[in-house]
Design a protein around this motif. Structure first.
Motif, mmCIF file in Angstrom:
data_model
loop_
_atom_site.group_PDB
_atom_site.id
_atom_site.type_symbol
_atom_site.label_atom_id
_atom_site.label_comp_id
_atom_site.label_asym_id
_atom_site.label_seq_id
_atom_site.Cartn_x
_atom_site.Cartn_y
_atom_site.Cartn_z
ATOM 1 N N PRO A 154 -10.214 -8.816 -5.008
ATOM 2 C CA PRO A 154 -9.566 -8.762 -3.994
ATOM 3 C C PRO A 154 -8.002 -8.968 -4.243
ATOM 4 C CG PRO A 154 -11.558 -10.140 -3.762
ATOM 5 C CD PRO A 154 -11.517 -9.736 -5.200
ATOM 6 N N ASP A 155 -7.556 -9.827 -5.021
ATOM 7 C CA ASP A 155 -6.229 -9.957 -5.515
ATOM 8 C C ASP A 155 -5.716 -8.814 -5.971
ATOM 9 O OD1 ASP A 155 -6.550 -12.518 -4.441
ATOM 10 O OD2 ASP A 155 -6.740 -13.354 -6.343
ATOM 11 N N LYS A 156 -6.393 -8.221 -6.786
ATOM 12 C CA LYS A 156 -5.695 -6.853 -7.470
ATOM 13 C C LYS A 156 -5.334 -5.740 -6.570
ATOM 14 C CE LYS A 156 -6.830 -3.469 -11.244
ATOM 15 N NZ LYS A 156 -7.935 -3.359 -12.005
ATOM 16 N N ALA A 157 -6.596 -5.729 -5.741
ATOM 17 C CA ALA A 157 -6.763 -4.730 -4.584
ATOM 18 C C ALA A 157 -5.503 -4.851 -3.757
ATOM 19 C CB ALA A 157 -7.989 -4.600 -3.849
ATOM 20 N N ALA A 158 -5.250 -6.181 -3.288
ATOM 21 C CA ALA A 158 -4.238 -6.594 -2.327
ATOM 22 C C ALA A 158 -2.820 -6.292 -2.734
ATOM 23 C CB ALA A 158 -4.289 -8.031 -1.954
ATOM 24 N N ALA A 159 -2.642 -6.482 -3.976
ATOM 25 C CA ALA A 159 -1.583 -6.105 -4.423
ATOM 26 C C ALA A 159 -0.998 -4.736 -4.512
ATOM 27 C CB ALA A 159 -1.209 -6.600 -6.106
ATOM 28 N N MET A 160 -2.015 -3.928 -4.791
ATOM 29 C CA MET A 160 -1.965 -2.255 -4.632
ATOM 30 C C MET A 160 -1.659 -2.034 -3.135
ATOM 31 S SD MET A 160 -1.823 0.644 -6.083
ATOM 32 C CE MET A 160 -2.493 0.695 -7.819
ATOM 33 N N THR B 151 -0.147 -3.499 -0.734
ATOM 34 C CA THR B 151 1.255 -3.833 -0.313
ATOM 35 C C THR B 151 2.086 -2.742 -0.816
ATOM 36 O OG1 THR B 151 1.775 -5.280 -2.574
ATOM 37 C CG2 THR B 151 0.683 -6.282 -0.437
ATOM 38 N N ARG B 152 1.913 -1.959 -1.744
ATOM 39 C CA ARG B 152 2.792 -0.760 -2.249
ATOM 40 C C ARG B 152 2.441 0.561 -1.694
ATOM 41 N NH1 ARG B 152 3.676 -0.129 -8.385
ATOM 42 N NH2 ARG B 152 5.202 1.410 -7.282
ATOM 43 N N ILE B 153 1.298 0.450 -0.587
ATOM 44 C CA ILE B 153 1.219 1.958 -0.026
ATOM 45 C C ILE B 153 1.723 1.791 1.483
ATOM 46 C CG2 ILE B 153 -0.713 3.316 0.773
ATOM 47 C CD1 ILE B 153 -2.230 2.403 -1.690
ATOM 48 N N PHE C 26 -6.178 2.571 1.339
ATOM 49 C CA PHE C 26 -6.514 3.204 0.192
ATOM 50 C C PHE C 26 -7.118 4.785 1.048
ATOM 51 C CE2 PHE C 26 -7.739 -0.645 -2.451
ATOM 52 C CZ PHE C 26 -6.591 -0.784 -3.007
ATOM 53 N N ALA C 27 -7.214 5.640 0.061
ATOM 54 C CA ALA C 27 -7.699 6.879 0.570
ATOM 55 C C ALA C 27 -9.213 7.078 0.636
ATOM 56 C CB ALA C 27 -7.172 7.970 -0.307
ATOM 57 N N GLU C 28 -9.640 7.725 1.571
ATOM 58 C CA GLU C 28 -11.098 8.136 1.875
ATOM 59 C C GLU C 28 -11.191 9.739 0.970
ATOM 60 O OE1 GLU C 28 -13.435 6.474 2.732
ATOM 61 O OE2 GLU C 28 -12.302 4.887 3.933
ATOM 62 N N PRO C 29 -12.394 9.830 0.406
ATOM 63 C CA PRO C 29 -12.608 11.205 -0.509
ATOM 64 C C PRO C 29 -12.113 12.421 0.546
ATOM 65 C CG PRO C 29 -14.334 9.501 -0.753
ATOM 66 C CD PRO C 29 -13.565 8.984 0.156
ATOM 67 N N ASP C 30 -12.328 12.225 1.821
ATOM 68 C CA ASP C 30 -11.960 13.314 2.750
ATOM 69 C C ASP C 30 -10.560 13.726 2.788
ATOM 70 O OD1 ASP C 30 -14.816 14.091 2.962
ATOM 71 O OD2 ASP C 30 -14.776 13.604 5.032
ATOM 72 N N ILE D 116 6.696 6.148 -3.410
ATOM 73 C CA ILE D 116 7.984 6.011 -2.984
ATOM 74 C C ILE D 116 8.370 4.393 -2.565
ATOM 75 C CG2 ILE D 116 8.397 8.203 -1.772
ATOM 76 C CD1 ILE D 116 7.682 6.897 0.980
ATOM 77 N N ALA D 117 7.317 3.560 -2.502
ATOM 78 C CA ALA D 117 7.281 2.220 -2.358
ATOM 79 C C ALA D 117 8.231 1.211 -3.508
ATOM 80 C CB ALA D 117 6.170 1.598 -2.150
#
Length: 241
Positions: A191-197, A199-201, A206-210, A240-241
């Motif tokens: 969760p910590d790693k995902a949260a850090a990513m 914050t930059r989007i 995160f994207a969905e496959p579709d 761009i973040a």
């Protein structure tokens, strides 16, 4: 986007972005030839969309070439298969480095070679989309081999575009951000790693496959007739973040 009458090869079609792409293509009229490693994934995909299935380990160069030839002829190609192993740079093993390059970089080259040779020999145009990653543009901890393999795929895409464009074959890449596939769940379960990513989007997710499949399909169509040699980020603004 109408793909009626088109035959499309999709590698990595068993899961994630590849499966979403295969399903979307079939629903829009395409005849899909699905290449992936797992026979079980192919069975369920066949039941869903009635595709032609070829089970192949894309880490095996000879098997990959044989499978690509078996899949022909085709009008369009999506190189979507990919794999990863999470290792800090100091711990990257030669075995995993070679595996990731075999699947993520070499296999797309082999499949595209066979596809393009057949199109050129028959005097017909075509289009190829290589699925790369935002990891080809930035350094992500624990992804050294993955980043290198995807950067290699982007370089390959540019050379393919230079050489195949004059022969009537358009070549582009897409570079997704973290996309909620089984492989991404493995890589971003902390969760910590995902949260850090996140914050930059700028779009905050995160994207969905579709999300990625829609862009792939666009790049395959004549509507993208002057889009060539591009590595298109599909990243919610991450770069761009």
């Amino acid at each position: 986007m109408d793909f009626e009458g088109k035959r499309v090869i999709v590698t990595g079609a068993g899961k994630g972005i590849g499966r979403a792409t295969a399903v979307m293509l079939a629903r829009r009229g395409a005849s899909v030839v699905a290449l992936t490693r797992s026979p079980r994934d192919l069975e369920t995909l066949e039941a869903e969309i009635g595709c032609i299935s070829i089970a192949v380990d894309l880490a095996d160069a000879d098997a990959t070439r044989a499978a690509a030839r078996q899949a022909l002829p085709a009008d369009l190609l999506v190189n979507c298969a990919g794999t990863t192993e999470l290792e800090a740079f100091l711990d990257v093993s030669v075995e995993n480095f070679d595996l990731l390059h075999a699947v993520n970089t070499r296999a797309p080259m082999i499949v595209a070679q066979e596809f393009a040779r057949e199109r050129v020999a028959s005097g017909r145009k075509g289009a190829i989309v290589n699925v790369s990653s935002c990891a080809s543009f930035v350094g992500i901890p624990d992804h050294a081999a993955y980043c290198a393999s995807k950067a290699g795929l982007d370089g390959l895409t540019r050379v393919m575009a230079k050489e195949l464009g004059p022969k009537g074959i358009r070549v582009n890449g897409v570079a997704p951000t973290v996309t909620l596939t089984p492989m991404a769940v493995k890589a971003w379960s902390d969760p910590d790693k995902a949260a850090a990513m996140l914050t930059r989007i700028p779009l905050g997710r995160f994207a969905e496959p579709d999300d990625i499949a829609e862009v792939i399909l666009f790049l395959l169509t004549d509507a993208a007739g002057m889009v060539h040699g591009l590595s298109m980020p599909v990243d919610g603004g991450y770069l761009i973040a």
